[in-house]
Design an enzyme around this catalytic site. Sequence first.
Site, PDB file in Angstrom:
ATOM      1  N   ASP A   1      -8.775  -9.493 -11.365  1.00 55.33           N
ATOM      2  CA  ASP A   1      -9.243 -10.880 -11.411  1.00 55.33           C
ATOM      3  C   ASP A   1      -9.660 -11.248 -12.837  1.00 55.33           C
ATOM      4  OD1 ASP A   1      -9.203 -11.126  -8.415  1.00 55.33           O
ATOM      5  OD2 ASP A   1     -10.651  -9.516  -8.637  1.00 55.33           O
TER       6      ASP A   1
ATOM      7  N   HIS B   1     -14.280  -9.506  -4.296  1.00 50.31           N
ATOM      8  CA  HIS B   1     -12.865  -9.620  -4.646  1.00 50.31           C
ATOM      9  C   HIS B   1     -12.184 -10.357  -3.495  1.00 50.31           C
ATOM     10  CE1 HIS B   1      -8.773  -8.847  -5.765  1.00 50.31           C
ATOM     11  NE2 HIS B   1      -8.563  -8.272  -4.611  1.00 50.31           N
TER      12      HIS B   1
HETATM   13  P1  NAD Z   1       1.240  -1.121   0.603  1.00 54.87           P
HETATM   14  O1  NAD Z   1       1.262  -1.641   1.990  1.00 54.87           O
HETATM   15  O2  NAD Z   1       2.496  -1.138  -0.221  1.00 54.87           O
HETATM   16  O3  NAD Z   1       0.724   0.383   0.617  1.00 54.87           O
HETATM   17  C1  NAD Z   1      -0.406   0.780   1.324  1.00 54.87           C
HETATM   18  C2  NAD Z   1      -0.226   2.236   1.663  1.00 54.87           C
HETATM   19  O4  NAD Z   1      -1.454   2.704   2.204  1.00 54.87           O
HETATM   20  C3  NAD Z   1       0.871   2.481   2.703  1.00 54.87           C
HETATM   21  O5  NAD Z   1       1.775   3.453   2.225  1.00 54.87           O
HETATM   22  C4  NAD Z   1       0.072   2.959   3.921  1.00 54.87           C
HETATM   23  O6  NAD Z   1       0.807   3.890   4.705  1.00 54.87           O
HETATM   24  C5  NAD Z   1      -1.130   3.609   3.228  1.00 54.87           C
HETATM   25  N1  NAD Z   1      -2.278   3.868   4.092  1.00 54.87           N
HETATM   26  C6  NAD Z   1      -2.724   3.147   5.145  1.00 54.87           C
HETATM   27  N2  NAD Z   1      -3.770   3.754   5.720  1.00 54.87           N
HETATM   28  C7  NAD Z   1      -4.000   4.884   4.997  1.00 54.87           C
HETATM   29  C8  NAD Z   1      -4.941   5.933   5.105  1.00 54.87           C
HETATM   30  N3  NAD Z   1      -5.836   5.967   6.081  1.00 54.87           N
HETATM   31  N4  NAD Z   1      -4.895   6.934   4.215  1.00 54.87           N
HETATM   32  C9  NAD Z   1      -3.972   6.947   3.230  1.00 54.87           C
HETATM   33  N5  NAD Z   1      -3.035   5.981   3.083  1.00 54.87           N
HETATM   34  C10 NAD Z   1      -3.067   4.963   3.959  1.00 54.87           C
HETATM   35  O7  NAD Z   1       0.066  -1.879  -0.130  1.00 54.87           O
HETATM   36  P2  NAD Z   1      -0.211  -2.072  -1.695  1.00 54.87           P
HETATM   37  O8  NAD Z   1       0.495  -3.297  -2.149  1.00 54.87           O
HETATM   38  O9  NAD Z   1       0.029  -0.787  -2.411  1.00 54.87           O
HETATM   39  O10 NAD Z   1      -1.776  -2.441  -1.668  1.00 54.87           O
HETATM   40  C11 NAD Z   1      -2.730  -1.495  -1.288  1.00 54.87           C
HETATM   41  C12 NAD Z   1      -4.091  -2.159  -1.081  1.00 54.87           C
HETATM   42  O11 NAD Z   1      -4.571  -2.684  -2.304  1.00 54.87           O
HETATM   43  C13 NAD Z   1      -4.052  -3.347  -0.117  1.00 54.87           C
HETATM   44  O12 NAD Z   1      -5.200  -3.267   0.709  1.00 54.87           O
HETATM   45  C14 NAD Z   1      -4.156  -4.541  -1.025  1.00 54.87           C
HETATM   46  O13 NAD Z   1      -4.721  -5.658  -0.375  1.00 54.87           O
HETATM   47  C15 NAD Z   1      -5.067  -3.994  -2.086  1.00 54.87           C
HETATM   48  N6  NAD Z   1      -5.080  -4.725  -3.365  1.00 54.87           N
HETATM   49  C16 NAD Z   1      -6.263  -4.794  -4.024  1.00 54.87           C
HETATM   50  C17 NAD Z   1      -6.342  -5.445  -5.243  1.00 54.87           C
HETATM   51  C18 NAD Z   1      -7.658  -5.558  -5.993  1.00 54.87           C
HETATM   52  O14 NAD Z   1      -7.680  -6.240  -7.004  1.00 54.87           O
HETATM   53  N7  NAD Z   1      -8.732  -4.935  -5.559  1.00 54.87           N
HETATM   54  C19 NAD Z   1      -5.186  -6.032  -5.799  1.00 54.87           C
HETATM   55  C20 NAD Z   1      -3.988  -5.924  -5.113  1.00 54.87           C
HETATM   56  C21 NAD Z   1      -3.934  -5.259  -3.884  1.00 54.87           C
END
Ligand code: NAD
Length: 323
Positions: free
Chosen positions: A159, A187
């Site tokens: 952000d 966030h």
């Molecule tokens: P994605 O769906 O491509 O990947 C998520 C992965 O997490 C998947 O492979 C899934 O199988 C795995 N997963 C689910 N439960 C799990 C567990 N208990 N243990 C281990 N792995 C597990 O998603 P992404 O695009 O890589 O995003 C990941 C997260 O980051 C999302 O929650 C997204 O909202 C968040 N995000 C946060 C920010 C931030 O600024 N804080 C920015 C972008 C995305």
Amino acid sequence: MNEITVAITGAAGQIAYQLIPMVLGGHVFGDAKIHLKLVDIPVAVPKLAGVVMEMEDCAWSHMLSVEAFSSDALDQGFKDIDFAFLVGASPRTKGMERADLLSKNGNIFKVQGQALSDYAKPSVEVLVVGNPCNTNCLIAMKHARNIPDTQFYAMTMLDEHRARYQISRRLNVAIDAVKEVFIYGNHSATQFPDYENAKPAVDHSDPWWQETFVPMIQTRGAAVIQARGASSAASAAYAAAQTAQFIVQKSDQPFSVARLSMGDYGSPEDLIVSVPSYFKDGICTAYGKYTHSESASALIQASYDELQAEYDQVLELGLIDVD
Ligand code: NAD
């Protein structure tokens, strides 16, 4: 030889696919050689084998090992780790209520907090990226009894980067010339990207800042999803890498991160809140004495209120106990 053991959860996902090369390429942990543990849910473990092969095929000079683990085997996946990127989370699916999302993720982060406490080094530093990251971080922290609360962080650096870029464009100055831009609160779409204290100073009387800039940063993640059909990954991975750098270097430079509130900038204590932060005597602490206009203060308070509501909800769901 300086060695570090790092775990990345959600390792088969899109953010991790960008983050893993940054870590193994030596862009996060300085000269340290790296043992990397990739953790995902059981069904994704076969895919992780492919990621492991690719990383082997990069022959990274910083890489000592890279291994895949199921989230059912955190005794191995988190064993003796020095740093954890908790990226994996359960996504919000169509029609899902926020309470369901909090509950699903709360259970994941409860288990991970306990496992960090049981198997990681007590000195482990934990950066939560998976959303809702502030509250997920709070839940993990509350269940990690053997790890000091001050070692838990949730990411708001993306952000900050979004805000810095837009300010540089608006003022028509180089990106590096824009300083002291910090994110307050959650966030989420209630966050407050503080333009009022940015350097160079902006003209507050210009309504563009409140009417266009603030909502643009608050909803930038949704705009990326709308355009790309998938959520921010390269920018999120870069922000995670940079936040980890600040943490491991115990940087005295200020940055945006959410961490346990001590009441800084009027935030409610005992929540994971983003405010300007830096490392002082090795502990991440509130930075500066910035002041805000009445309207900005109201926006910041709204984001604090949202975090308080999430806290109340996870308390109700039995995901944390009152100490
Ligand atoms: P994605 O769906 O491509 O990947 C998520 C992965 O997490 C998947 O492979 C899934 O199988 C795995 N997963 C689910 N439960 C799990 C567990 N208990 N243990 C281990 N792995 C597990 O998603 P992404 O695009 O890589 O995003 C990941 C997260 O980051 C999302 O929650 C997204 O909202 C968040 N995000 C946060 C920010 C931030 O600024 N804080 C920015 C972008 C995305």
